[in-house]
Design an enzyme around this catalytic site. Sequence first.
Site, PDB file in Angstrom:
ATOM      1  N   GLY A  49      79.262   5.004   3.920  1.00  0.00           N
ATOM      2  CA  GLY A  49      77.835   4.668   3.906  1.00  0.00           C
ATOM      3  C   GLY A  49      77.574   3.250   3.449  1.00  0.00           C
ATOM      4  CB  CYS A  50      78.814   1.318   0.558  1.00  0.00           C
ATOM      5  SG  CYS A  50      78.136   2.439  -0.702  1.00  0.00           S
TER       6      CYS A  50
END
Length: 165
Positions: A49-50
């Site tokens: 996600g990051c």
Amino acid sequence: MTEAAPRLAPGEAFPEFALPDASGHPHRLTDYAGRYVVLYAYPKDDTPGCTKEACDFRDNALLKSLGAVILGVSRDDAESHGQFAEKYSLPFPLLTDSDAAFLKTVGAYGAKNMYGKVTEGVKRATFLIGPDGKLVRSWLAVKVEGHADAVVASIEADRKARGHA
């Protein structure tokens, strides 16, 4: 568990910070006076996600054309930030807040629920700070998909409100 900081309201002065990047150079909000600053807090370097969020900010041509400064911040150390930025050719600084003091101040650190388990950590959040150093908008509990476009739309709306369309 850490108690969440009170939410910052749009129009309030954004808290000053002095956080180091991967090379140890400190970045302060005052360094970017007169420009929009997109300060995004993220949990961990090089996680799915990051990585998607960082790459979406990197690839958003409209953000670049608006001249916005992008700064990422997490608890990861300088070495981790350097490797992450190099691996994905991130053209913006990733700042370290190792003790989460600043993240706590802006409400981007504390209790979070992942798959039914409550843990403490960095919450994915974004703060759009105007050229005057005041908060334009914050996004808490960010959903990565389409987020960079939402930030662009907020900058454009704020520019219009300030008479800079």
